[in-house]
Write a protein that holds these residues in place. Structure first.
Motif, PDB file in Angstrom:
ATOM      1  N   HIS A  41     -36.174  20.463 -54.726  1.00 51.61           N
ATOM      2  CA  HIS A  41     -35.243  21.436 -54.140  1.00 51.61           C
ATOM      3  C   HIS A  41     -35.448  22.810 -54.775  1.00 51.61           C
ATOM      4  O   HIS A  41     -35.485  23.835 -54.087  1.00 51.61           O
ATOM      5  CB  HIS A  41     -33.794  20.949 -54.330  1.00 51.61           C
TER       6      HIS A  41
ATOM      7  N   PHE B 298     -36.721  26.165 -53.036  1.00 47.53           N
ATOM      8  CA  PHE B 298     -36.031  27.449 -53.091  1.00 47.53           C
ATOM      9  C   PHE B 298     -37.023  28.576 -53.374  1.00 47.53           C
ATOM     10  O   PHE B 298     -36.975  29.636 -52.749  1.00 47.53           O
ATOM     11  CB  PHE B 298     -34.935  27.433 -54.165  1.00 47.53           C
TER      12      PHE B 298
ATOM     13  N   ASP C 222     -35.493  28.710 -44.251  1.00 44.14           N
ATOM     14  CA  ASP C 222     -34.258  28.251 -44.867  1.00 44.14           C
ATOM     15  C   ASP C 222     -34.525  26.929 -45.580  1.00 44.14           C
ATOM     16  O   ASP C 222     -35.568  26.293 -45.370  1.00 44.14           O
ATOM     17  CB  ASP C 222     -33.165  28.102 -43.808  1.00 44.14           C
ATOM     18  N   LEU C 223     -33.584  26.520 -46.417  1.00 44.50           N
ATOM     19  CA  LEU C 223     -33.718  25.313 -47.230  1.00 44.50           C
ATOM     20  C   LEU C 223     -32.460  24.496 -47.039  1.00 44.50           C
ATOM     21  O   LEU C 223     -31.353  25.039 -47.102  1.00 44.50           O
ATOM     22  CB  LEU C 223     -33.852  25.732 -48.701  1.00 44.50           C
ATOM     23  N   TYR C 224     -32.602  23.194 -46.772  1.00 47.62           N
ATOM     24  CA  TYR C 224     -31.391  22.373 -46.687  1.00 47.62           C
ATOM     25  C   TYR C 224     -30.715  22.411 -48.053  1.00 47.62           C
ATOM     26  O   TYR C 224     -31.378  22.291 -49.085  1.00 47.62           O
ATOM     27  CB  TYR C 224     -31.710  20.927 -46.256  1.00 47.62           C
ATOM     28  N   PRO C 225     -29.351  22.581 -48.075  1.00 47.48           N
ATOM     29  CA  PRO C 225     -28.702  22.933 -49.347  1.00 47.48           C
ATOM     30  C   PRO C 225     -28.817  21.904 -50.470  1.00 47.48           C
ATOM     31  O   PRO C 225     -28.723  22.265 -51.638  1.00 47.48           O
ATOM     32  CB  PRO C 225     -27.234  23.141 -48.941  1.00 47.48           C
ATOM     33  N   LYS C 226     -29.012  20.626 -50.124  1.00 45.84           N
ATOM     34  CA  LYS C 226     -29.064  19.633 -51.195  1.00 45.84           C
ATOM     35  C   LYS C 226     -30.089  18.557 -50.868  1.00 45.84           C
ATOM     36  O   LYS C 226     -30.338  18.266 -49.704  1.00 45.84           O
ATOM     37  CB  LYS C 226     -27.687  18.983 -51.386  1.00 45.84           C
TER      38      LYS C 226
ATOM     39  N   TYR D  55     -30.063  17.443 -39.309  1.00 36.61           N
ATOM     40  CA  TYR D  55     -29.636  18.842 -39.310  1.00 36.61           C
ATOM     41  C   TYR D  55     -30.720  19.724 -38.692  1.00 36.61           C
ATOM     42  O   TYR D  55     -30.444  20.595 -37.868  1.00 36.61           O
ATOM     43  CB  TYR D  55     -29.322  19.285 -40.739  1.00 36.61           C
TER      44      TYR D  55
END
Lengths: 448, 448
Positions: free
Chosen positions: B369, B373, B387-391, B401
Motif C-alpha cells: 500500500h 502510494f 488513485d489508490l484503494y485506501p486500505k 470498487y
C-alpha cells in the motif's frame, strides 16, 4: 432609474472572468488528476437544512427566500402581532441560499448514498452567500472550492490532500507554507493538563496566538476557568515542534497519543522532500470549526500577508445530523478570493490571459466588408478566433477599436487583397506587417 | 431529520455534471472563436431592477429575498394590516434572484458603459430562477447560455449568430432547422392589411399556428377585433416563403419593405451552402418577446419533437429603461436544458464522458500500500490521473470498487512488483494484462 447592484455583490468584466476561470481550471485539473469527481447542488436549500448548522451568528447571516404567493396567509400570527422578525421567518420563508458547500454536501451524501461508491471523492466549485457586513476582500457572494473524501478513515487521504494543496499552489506560482496538526493532540494537551473540560475554551484562545500573542492568550484562558499554571504549561507545550517530544508531554492522554500516531502514519505516506512547499507540524494550529476530529491543515502564502488561503481537516460525523452515521470524511477548501488577490498582487496571472480573439479584420467599403465576412467565416471554421469590424467606416476609427480591444493581429481588406488573395497581417504590438495566404494564416493560428 | 431539496431544484451527480460541462465547453469554444467575451453578474439583483420587466406574471414568478435583520421594523403597516402579501413585498425584500440574463446584461451595459468598447460582444452562462410550477423538463433553477452584441446595427451580426448556431449544433451532433423572420415584415403584414393597431394581437395568435392550426388562429384574431377578411389575408400571406413575393404583398408598408431589405442584406452575408443545417425564411415565426424589433431566429431539433432549442433576435432599445438610449443589440440564447435532453435521447454524448480517472492501484498489505502510494504520487506528478484503494483489504472487495467506479485500468501491487519495479496493467474492459514500467505507463497515459 439609475441602476445598481446589491451591496457586497459584484459584476465581473471579461478580464476578471478569464482570471477566475484560470484559477478554477488549475484547481479542477488537479482535483481530477487526484481522482475527485464533480457534483453540483442547488443554490436554494430548504431553510431547515441550513438553520442550526452555523451557530446563532450563522443563522442570522443566512439569506432567506420569501415564499411565493400569499405568504401572509400562513404567517405566524403571534410573531406578526409582536413585530418579531426572527420569529416570523420560519412561517414565511421555506428556503435559503447556500451558506457553504459542506452542509449541502453532507445532505447530498445522505440523500444519494445508494448511488455512490464509497470512498466517495467529490469536488465542488460553487458560490455561497452570507449576509456579512461587506468590507475589503469580504463579499456577500463568493466562490468556494472544496474537495472531500467520505467513507474511509485512511490517513492516506490526509497525505494526498496535502500533496494536492502543494501541487495547486506550485502550479499557480504561489509560495506557501503548509501547517498540520491534529485535534486529538490538542485534546491530549488539555487532558494532560487536567483541563479536558475546558478544551473548547483552550482551542478558541489558542487560535488567536498569531494575532494577540502569548500573554493575551493566557489571559483569555484564565478568564475561562483554566488555572494559570495549566495555561502556562499549555503554551510551553505548544512551542514543541517535534512529535517524539510532544508524545512525551502528553503521554498520559491515550487520545493525545492516538493523535500523534495519526500524524506518524501521515508522515509515512508523504515524502516531504518531494513537496514544492514546506510542510510543518504546528501544535498551535487549532482551526475554529468544531466538526474537525483528526488531522487539520492550514495554508498561508509566504510573500503576502493575507492570512490563510486554504485549509481543511478530518471530521468523523458530518452526515449524522441528516441520519447517516459512521461516515468518516476529510476535506480541504481553497480560499479562492484570497488566491485571486495574491495572484494579482504578485502579478502571477499569465500575460494576455483574457485574450481569446486572434485577428480583427477591417474593411474599406461594402465589397471588402463582404470579402472580410467570408474570410472571417473561413478562419472560424478552421478554429481560428477571428472577428470583423461591423462596418467599413473610417480606417482610423476601426484601428482605434482594434487597439481598445487589444487584439494582437489585424488584416485590412482592400482591392489588392481581393484581387490577389494575398493578405497583409499586421502585428499590433510590433507594427510589423507580413504577406500571407489564408492557408498560412490558418496554419499559424492553429499551431499556437 | 430526513433531508430533501426545494421543489423544482436538482442535485447533479458526477456523470450529469460531466455531460453538462461538455455542452458548455462546446458552446464556450464557439463563442470565443466568434469573438465573444464572458461576463458574470450577481445571482441577486435589486428587486427594482427586475420588477416590471417580465410582465405581471413574471413579477409573480420572481424569487424575492427577505431583508436581513429586523425586517418588520420597516414593513408597510397598511399592507400588514390588510394581509396584503404582494403589497408588503417591496417593504421587506430589497433583492430578488435573477430571472433571466437579458435584463441583468442591459443593467450591466448601462453601469459599465465607460469600461466597454462598442460593439461589445459578450457571452454569459449562468443560472436563473423562476417560481414556475415545476413539471417534466421545467425547473425552478436552470442555466441560460446567451451571446449578444450591443452597439452596432450591422446585419453582419445576425449572419454570424446564425453561423454560430449552425456550428454549435453541428459540433454537438444535433441536426436542426433554423428559421428566420423579421419583426418589421410582420408589422408590414399587419399594416398592409390595415390592422397595424392589432399588431400585437396578430403576432400572439400567429405564434400558436404550429400548435392550434390555421382555423383556431383566425378565430383568435377575430376575437381580438381583427376583421375576418384581414385574418384570412394574413394567413395567406404567411404561406409565402419567398422574399420577392412577400415584398409584393406588403409593398404598401415602408416598414415592412425595410424588414425585407434587412433579410436581403442578411442573405448577402451568409452563404447557406456552407451551413451544416438548413436555414429558411418563415414569415409565421413571431417569437413572443416584445422587445425584438428586427430579425428573429428560432432553432428546432429535427429528430426529436421537443420544441425550440434556441432562439434570438435584434432589439433596438433594451438599455433605455436603465437610462442608456440608442444602443441597438442582437442576441441568441441556447436552450440548454432541452439540448441536454436531446443529447440524452439521441445518445450523442461521447462515451466515457465522465471518466477522468485512468488507473486505480490496489495493494495486498501495508508495504505494498505504501509502495502504491508512492507510485500514485509519481503518476499524478506526471499528469496521469491515478488513485489508490485506501486500505489493503481483501482483493475481491477492492476489485468490486474498481468495477463500481468504472475505472478503465488497475494495477495490483505485490511483492514481485516491488522487487522488480515491473507492473502489471490490467485493462478492465478486456481483462487483458500487460507488463509495464512506470515510464511506459506515464508515456501511455499522457499521450492519450
Amino acid at each position: 432609474m439609475k441602476p445598481g447592484i446589491p451591496k457586497g455583490t459584484r459584476d465581473f468584466l471579461p478580464e476578471q472572468v478569464a482570471k477566475r476561470e484560470y484559477i478554477f481550471s488549475v484547481i479542477k485539473r488537479a482535483f481530477q488528476t487526484y481522482g475527485y469527481v464533480p457534483i453540483e447542488t442547488p443554490v436554494m436549500e430548504n431553510l431547515k437544512t441550513l438553520t442550526g448548522k452555523y451557530g446563532d451568528e450563522g443563522d442570522k447571516l443566512l439569506f432567506k427566500i420569501l415564499n411565493n404567493g400569499d405568504f401572509l396567509a400562513k404567517a405566524d400570527k403571534q410573531a406578526l402581532e409582536d413585530g418579531n422578525s426572527s420569529g416570523l421567518i420560519s412561517s414565511i420563508a421555506d428556503r435559503g441560499l447556500r451558506y457553504d458547500l459542506t452542509v449541502p454536501f453532507a445532505r447530498f451524501v445522505t440523500m444519494h448514498q445508494n448511488d455512490l461508491s464509497f470512498p466517495f471523492k467529490r469536488y465542488q466549485i460553487q458560490q455561497v452567500w452570507r449576509a456579512d457586513r461587506p468590507q475589503k476582500g469580504r463579499y456577500r457572494e463568493f466562490y468556494q472550492c472544496d474537495a472531500d473524501v467520505v467513507g474511509s478513515d485512511s490517513l492516506h487521504y490526509e497525505a494526498e490532500l496535502v500533496q494536492l494543496f502543494d501541487q495547486v499552489y506550485a502550479t499557480l506560482g504561489i509560495k506557501v507554507s503548509i501547517k498540520i496538526n491534529n485535534r486529538k493532540v490538542l485534546y491530549g494537551i488539555a487532558e494532560s493538563q487536567g483541563i479536558a473540560d475546558q478544551f473548547m475554551a483552550m482551542t478558541i484562545a489558542m487560535d488567536k496566538l498569531d494575532k494577540i500573542g502569548r500573554e493575551k492568550v493566557i489571559e483569555e484562558m484564565t478568564k475561562n476557568h483554566i488555572p494559570e499554571a495549566a495555561a502556562h504549561q499549555v503554551m510551553d507545550i505548544l512551542s514543541c515542534k517535534d512529535l517524539d517530544e510532544m508524545q512525551e508531554k502528553i503521554a498520559s492522554s491515550s487520545i493525545g497519543v492516538a493523535g500523534i500516531e495519526e500524524l506518524r502514519t501521515f508522515h509515512r505516506f508523504i515524502d516531504t522532500s518531494e513537496l514544492s512547499n514546506e510542510l510543518s507540524f504546528d501544535p498551535s494550529l487549532a482551526r475554529g470549526l468544531n466538526y474537525y476530529t483528526g488531522c487539520i491543515f492550514e495554508v498561508a502564502a509566504k510573500d503576502v500577508a493575507i492570512g490563510s488561503i486554504g485549509g481543511g481537516g478530518r471530521y468523523d460525523d458530518l452526515t449524522s445530523v441528516f441520519g447517516l452515521k459512521g461516515v468518516s470524511g476529510v476535506g480541504i477548501s481553497f480560499g479562492f478570493a484570497r488566491i485571486y488577490d495574491v495572484m494579482e498582487e504578485l502579478k502571477l496571472f499569465p500575460e494576455d490571459i483574457s485574450r481569446t480573439l486572434d485577428i480583427l479584420i477591417l474593411s474599406f467599403d461594402i465589397d471588402s466588408h463582404g470579402y472580410g465576412f467570408r474570410l472571417m467565416t473561413q478562419l472560424r471554421k478552421a478554429g481560428v478566433s477571428a472577428d470583423l469590424y461591423p462596418k467599413p467606416i473610417k480606417m482610423q476609427k476601426q484601428m482605434k477599436y482594434a487597439n481598445n480591444i487589444k487584439v494582437p493581429y489585424t488584416i485590412v481588406i482592400g482591392s489588392e487583397e481581393m484581387t490577389s488573395g494575398v493578405l497583409s497581417l499586421k502585428d499590433m504590438n510590433s507594427g510589423e506587417q507580413n504577406k500571407v495566404t489564408v492557408n498560412q494564416l490558418i496554419e499559424k493560428f492553429t499551431n499556437i
